[in-house]
Design a protein around this motif. Structure first.
Motif, PDB file in Angstrom:
ATOM      1  N   TYR A  84       0.844  -1.206   0.000  1.00 47.90           N
ATOM      2  CA  TYR A  84       0.000   0.000   0.000  1.00 47.90           C
ATOM      3  C   TYR A  84       0.874   1.248   0.000  1.00 47.90           C
ATOM      4  N   GLU A  85       1.851   1.295   0.897  1.00 43.99           N
ATOM      5  CA  GLU A  85       2.739   2.458   0.972  1.00 43.99           C
ATOM      6  C   GLU A  85       3.468   2.684  -0.355  1.00 43.99           C
ATOM      7  N   ILE A  86       4.026   1.625  -0.908  1.00 40.51           N
ATOM      8  CA  ILE A  86       4.807   1.724  -2.147  1.00 40.51           C
ATOM      9  C   ILE A  86       3.928   2.174  -3.314  1.00 40.51           C
ATOM     10  N   THR A  87       2.726   1.667  -3.369  1.00 38.35           N
ATOM     11  CA  THR A  87       1.844   1.923  -4.500  1.00 38.35           C
ATOM     12  C   THR A  87       1.076   3.235  -4.397  1.00 38.35           C
ATOM     13  N   TYR A  88       0.633   3.593  -3.212  1.00 35.00           N
ATOM     14  CA  TYR A  88      -0.300   4.713  -3.063  1.00 35.00           C
ATOM     15  C   TYR A  88       0.248   5.935  -2.332  1.00 35.00           C
ATOM     16  N   LEU A  89       1.370   5.827  -1.645  1.00 37.01           N
ATOM     17  CA  LEU A  89       1.883   6.962  -0.865  1.00 37.01           C
ATOM     18  C   LEU A  89       3.209   7.445  -1.456  1.00 37.01           C
ATOM     19  N   ASP A  90       3.140   8.490  -2.244  1.00 35.65           N
ATOM     20  CA  ASP A  90       4.326   9.002  -2.934  1.00 35.65           C
ATOM     21  C   ASP A  90       5.320   9.711  -2.015  1.00 35.65           C
ATOM     22  N   ASP A  91       4.875  10.146  -0.838  1.00 36.88           N
ATOM     23  CA  ASP A  91       5.756  10.909   0.043  1.00 36.88           C
ATOM     24  C   ASP A  91       6.675  10.036   0.900  1.00 36.88           C
ATOM     25  N   ILE A  92       6.551   8.707   0.777  1.00 38.39           N
ATOM     26  CA  ILE A  92       7.395   7.800   1.556  1.00 38.39           C
ATOM     27  C   ILE A  92       8.368   7.109   0.607  1.00 38.39           C
ATOM     28  N   PRO A  93       9.678   7.252   0.843  1.00 41.99           N
ATOM     29  CA  PRO A  93      10.656   6.563  -0.006  1.00 41.99           C
ATOM     30  C   PRO A  93      10.447   5.041   0.049  1.00 41.99           C
ATOM     31  N   VAL A  94      10.576   4.403  -1.090  1.00 39.81           N
ATOM     32  CA  VAL A  94      10.357   2.964  -1.198  1.00 39.81           C
ATOM     33  C   VAL A  94      11.253   2.202  -0.221  1.00 39.81           C
ATOM     34  N   ASN A  95      12.520   2.607  -0.114  1.00 34.17           N
ATOM     35  CA  ASN A  95      13.428   1.880   0.781  1.00 34.17           C
ATOM     36  C   ASN A  95      12.994   1.983   2.247  1.00 34.17           C
ATOM     37  N   VAL A  96      12.337   3.076   2.614  1.00 35.35           N
ATOM     38  CA  VAL A  96      11.832   3.214   3.985  1.00 35.35           C
ATOM     39  C   VAL A  96      10.698   2.211   4.205  1.00 35.35           C
ATOM     40  N   SER A  97       9.782   2.125   3.250  1.00 34.73           N
ATOM     41  CA  SER A  97       8.670   1.175   3.363  1.00 34.73           C
ATOM     42  C   SER A  97       9.183  -0.257   3.470  1.00 34.73           C
TER      43      SER A  97
END
Length: 127
Positions: A84-97
């Motif tokens: 969900y974070e990776i797909t829908y939340l652009d403000d969170i870096p992928v590596n953090v998720s």
């Protein structure tokens, strides 16, 4: 509430929701005091619930030799939150998720959970 704590609470809520069908808003309120309820926590829980079919399809499409039904509830719930974070939340870096998901998997899963979650999420982010 810090985002790590919100993710952990979201994991606990979504885990319960996966085990038993409850109302997400009511369940969220039962886990956190109304004055402490974090918007990020609400967004994670509701977002995963609202996009569950798309998220599950994404996860299933990036697993080798596994089906979503065969994955333990712990790993499935963590993968759903991170996807969900990776797909829908652009403000969170992928590596953090990914790092947060692996940390949750290491805490709540077995000794192989972190590697499994990392592998699936790495394939998802390669698109």
């Amino acid at each position: 509430m810090k985002r790590h704590a919100a993710r952990e609470k979201a994991f606990q809520i979504l885990f319960q929701l996966d085990m038993n069908e409850f109302d997400p808003a009511k369940t969220t309120e039962e886990y956190v005091d109304s004055e402490d309820t974090d918007e990020f926590l609400r967004m994670l829980v509701q977002g995963v619930r609202d996009h569950k079919a798309e998220i599950d399809s994404t996860i299933s499409g990036h697993m080798e030799k596994w089906s979503l039904a065969r994955i333990a509830t712990v790993e499935r719930t963590i993968l759903r939150i991170a996807t969900y974070e990776i797909t829908y939340l652009d403000d969170i870096p992928v590596n953090v998720s990914i790092n947060e998901a692996v940390e949750l998997a290491n805490t709540y899963g077995d000794h192989k959970s972190g590697k499994f979650v990392n592998g699936v999420l790495s394939r998802i982010t390669r698109k």
